[in-house]
Design a protein around this motif. Structure first.
Motif, PDB file in Angstrom:
ATOM      1  N   THR A 100       0.808  -1.211   0.000  1.00 54.33           N
ATOM      2  CA  THR A 100       0.000   0.000   0.000  1.00 54.33           C
ATOM      3  C   THR A 100       0.843   1.264   0.000  1.00 54.33           C
ATOM      4  N   SER A 101       2.143   1.132   0.149  1.00 58.85           N
ATOM      5  CA  SER A 101       3.009   2.300   0.170  1.00 58.85           C
ATOM      6  C   SER A 101       4.398   1.886  -0.277  1.00 58.85           C
ATOM      7  N   SER A 102       5.019   2.735  -1.067  1.00 64.74           N
ATOM      8  CA  SER A 102       6.389   2.462  -1.478  1.00 64.74           C
ATOM      9  C   SER A 102       7.364   2.730  -0.349  1.00 64.74           C
ATOM     10  N   ARG A 103       6.897   3.469   0.681  1.00 69.35           N
ATOM     11  CA  ARG A 103       7.754   3.775   1.817  1.00 69.35           C
ATOM     12  C   ARG A 103       6.974   3.561   3.112  1.00 69.35           C
ATOM     13  N   PRO A 104       6.686   2.307   3.471  1.00 73.22           N
ATOM     14  CA  PRO A 104       5.906   2.053   4.680  1.00 73.22           C
ATOM     15  C   PRO A 104       6.656   2.474   5.937  1.00 73.22           C
ATOM     16  N   ARG A 105       5.886   2.765   6.976  1.00 75.12           N
ATOM     17  CA  ARG A 105       6.477   3.222   8.221  1.00 75.12           C
ATOM     18  C   ARG A 105       7.077   2.082   9.013  1.00 75.12           C
ATOM     19  N   ARG A 106       8.033   2.421   9.858  1.00 78.11           N
ATOM     20  CA  ARG A 106       8.570   1.436  10.784  1.00 78.11           C
ATOM     21  C   ARG A 106       7.540   1.145  11.865  1.00 78.11           C
ATOM     22  N   LEU A 140      -4.913  18.056  -1.852  1.00 78.11           N
ATOM     23  CA  LEU A 140      -4.087  17.527  -2.931  1.00 78.11           C
ATOM     24  C   LEU A 140      -2.971  16.633  -2.419  1.00 78.11           C
ATOM     25  N   ASP A 141      -2.451  16.942  -1.259  1.00 76.64           N
ATOM     26  CA  ASP A 141      -1.323  16.171  -0.733  1.00 76.64           C
ATOM     27  C   ASP A 141      -1.265  16.357   0.772  1.00 76.64           C
ATOM     28  N   PHE A 142      -0.869  15.294   1.473  1.00 80.76           N
ATOM     29  CA  PHE A 142      -0.625  15.383   2.911  1.00 80.76           C
ATOM     30  C   PHE A 142       0.508  14.426   3.228  1.00 80.76           C
ATOM     31  N   GLN A 143       1.628  14.976   3.664  1.00 83.90           N
ATOM     32  CA  GLN A 143       2.798  14.174   4.008  1.00 83.90           C
ATOM     33  C   GLN A 143       3.056  14.285   5.505  1.00 83.90           C
ATOM     34  N   ALA A 144       3.126  13.133   6.168  1.00 84.60           N
ATOM     35  CA  ALA A 144       3.484  13.094   7.584  1.00 84.60           C
ATOM     36  C   ALA A 144       4.985  12.833   7.706  1.00 84.60           C
ATOM     37  N   GLU A 145       5.489  12.885   8.927  1.00 83.58           N
ATOM     38  CA  GLU A 145       6.906  12.590   9.144  1.00 83.58           C
ATOM     39  C   GLU A 145       7.197  11.122   8.856  1.00 83.58           C
ATOM     40  N   PRO A 146       8.348  10.794   8.356  1.00 84.89           N
ATOM     41  CA  PRO A 146       9.471  11.664   8.002  1.00 84.89           C
ATOM     42  C   PRO A 146       9.436  12.132   6.553  1.00 84.89           C
ATOM     43  N   TYR A 147       8.360  11.824   5.822  1.00 89.29           N
ATOM     44  CA  TYR A 147       8.319  12.102   4.394  1.00 89.29           C
ATOM     45  C   TYR A 147       8.094  13.580   4.080  1.00 89.29           C
ATOM     46  N   CYS A 148       7.699  14.351   5.087  1.00 91.41           N
ATOM     47  CA  CYS A 148       7.562  15.792   4.897  1.00 91.41           C
ATOM     48  C   CYS A 148       8.874  16.523   5.173  1.00 91.41           C
ATOM     49  N   TRP A 149       9.890  15.804   5.641  1.00 91.19           N
ATOM     50  CA  TRP A 149      11.167  16.447   5.923  1.00 91.19           C
ATOM     51  C   TRP A 149      11.842  16.870   4.624  1.00 91.19           C
ATOM     52  N   ARG A 150      12.652  17.913   4.702  1.00 95.54           N
ATOM     53  CA  ARG A 150      13.354  18.429   3.535  1.00 95.54           C
ATOM     54  C   ARG A 150      14.849  18.557   3.855  1.00 95.54           C
ATOM     55  N   SER A 151      15.677  17.882   3.057  1.00100.12           N
ATOM     56  CA  SER A 151      17.122  17.955   3.225  1.00100.12           C
ATOM     57  C   SER A 151      17.692  19.040   2.328  1.00100.12           C
ATOM     58  N   PHE A 152      18.634  19.792   2.856  1.00102.39           N
ATOM     59  CA  PHE A 152      19.320  20.819   2.063  1.00102.39           C
ATOM     60  C   PHE A 152      20.720  20.985   2.641  1.00102.39           C
ATOM     61  N   GLY A 153      21.705  20.902   1.742  1.00 98.06           N
ATOM     62  CA  GLY A 153      23.078  20.915   2.222  1.00 98.06           C
ATOM     63  C   GLY A 153      23.318  19.729   3.145  1.00 98.06           C
ATOM     64  N   HIS A 154      23.830  20.030   4.313  1.00101.39           N
ATOM     65  CA  HIS A 154      24.047  18.986   5.322  1.00101.39           C
ATOM     66  C   HIS A 154      23.006  19.079   6.441  1.00101.39           C
ATOM     67  N   ARG A 155      21.890  19.725   6.146  1.00104.77           N
ATOM     68  CA  ARG A 155      20.873  19.945   7.172  1.00104.77           C
ATOM     69  C   ARG A 155      19.556  19.326   6.745  1.00104.77           C
ATOM     70  N   THR A 156      18.696  19.115   7.722  1.00102.63           N
ATOM     71  CA  THR A 156      17.362  18.572   7.448  1.00102.63           C
ATOM     72  C   THR A 156      16.333  19.376   8.209  1.00102.63           C
ATOM     73  N   LEU A 157      15.372  19.914   7.487  1.00105.67           N
ATOM     74  CA  LEU A 157      14.233  20.596   8.097  1.00105.67           C
ATOM     75  C   LEU A 157      13.185  19.554   8.437  1.00105.67           C
ATOM     76  N   LYS A 158      12.660  19.601   9.653  1.00105.17           N
ATOM     77  CA  LYS A 158      11.756  18.563  10.115  1.00105.17           C
ATOM     78  C   LYS A 158      10.408  19.135  10.564  1.00105.17           C
ATOM     79  N   PRO A 159       9.565  19.536   9.625  1.00102.67           N
ATOM     80  CA  PRO A 159       8.198  19.941  10.010  1.00102.67           C
ATOM     81  C   PRO A 159       7.397  18.720  10.452  1.00102.67           C
ATOM     82  N   ASP A 160       6.239  18.964  11.044  1.00109.82           N
ATOM     83  CA  ASP A 160       5.360  17.865  11.455  1.00109.82           C
ATOM     84  C   ASP A 160       4.550  17.332  10.290  1.00109.82           C
ATOM     85  N   ALA A 161       4.286  18.172   9.306  1.00110.16           N
ATOM     86  CA  ALA A 161       3.513  17.748   8.133  1.00110.16           C
ATOM     87  C   ALA A 161       3.715  18.753   7.010  1.00110.16           C
TER      88      ALA A 161
END
Length: 261
Positions: A100-106, A140-161
């Protein structure tokens, strides 16, 4: 019960489309209440049959080791029966989530401080799904953690959704809005919240350089009460750059912020 490949192969054909959708949503949010699942998947049932159908389905999925009812724990409120229990994916559900998902949760491991937060994020999704049924907008879209996280450079932004809404105005114009969501539980003050603001600003600057033609999502803090929302507004009130990106509203009324009413 041993969960073997043979068992899963026999179980798979017995599952309905609704069963698979339940697996997907519980896997996506890690933890959901029976009441939330009822509102998502049994809204088309009559008032008299809704609870009965929900109880039968959740009992069956629990018996098949697709869902696990956690610790006999009930959520607050007047709900009774399976509506008031918390559910996560059991062993069979974790295997079936691959379909049901290409990236199932742990698998979810019980950790008391995360319970209210996970349920609040799931509740936001349920509220938006219910509101979208009225036709005022499209989720249109709803992403929960960790799939809503955004990596940039050597950092990761971690919103809740992260979410996107599509809105049709009365004059026929279509507009799409994108939002990073921080579900605030009124238990983080001072330094911890203020350190999140420069993280968003850093990602905003990165985004402007990497994708200058793309609009940047609005950053929305959703608070449990107005006093807390006002506190969050004051944090950014004196900072022009942050004031343009951030806003705050109530978790019980997310559309008040997202649709700007």
């Amino acid at each position: 019960m041993s969960i073997t490949n043979r068992y899963l192969n026999q179980l798979g054909p017995q599952l309905t489309e609704r069963d698979l959708a339940i697996i997907f949503e519980v896997g996506r949010f890690k933890l959901m209440s029976g009441g939330q699942l009822e509102r998502l998947f049994f809204a088309d049932c009559s008032d008299t049959s809704r609870a009965r159908n929900r109880q039968a389905v959740l009992r069956r999925l629990t018996g098949h080791r697709v869902l696990a009812r956690l610790g006999q724990r009930r959520v607050g409120g007047a709900q009774r029966g399976s509506a008031s229990y918390l559910y996560t994916l059991d062993v069979a559900g974790q295997h079936l989530a691959q379909s049901t998902s290409s990236r199932p949760r742990r698998p979810y491991s019980w950790y008391e401080p995360t319970v209210a937060h996970l349920l609040a994020v799931a509740e936001l999704y349920v509220n938006l799904t219910e509101a979208a049924r009225g036709g005022r907008f499209t989720l249109l879209d709803f992403q929960a953690e960790p799939y809503c996280w955004r990596s940039f450079g050597h950092r990761t932004l971690k919103p809740d959704a992260f979410l996107q809404l599509g809105v049709i105005h009365p004059d026929g114009r279509r507009r799409k809005g994108s939002f990073f969501i921080e579900v605030d539980r009124a238990n983080q003050y001072g330094t911890k919240i203020e350190t999140k603001l420069p993280q968003y600003l850093a990602y905003y600057q990165h985004h402007r350089q990497a994708e200058p033609e793309q609009s940047f999502p609005r950053i929305v803090f959703l608070a449990p009460h107005e006093q807390r929302a006002n506190y969050l507004r004051r944090l950014v009130a004196g900072r022009p750059a942050e004031r343009r990106l951030f806003t705050a509203g109530l978790l019980d009324d997310p559309l008040g912020v997202l649709l700007g009413r």
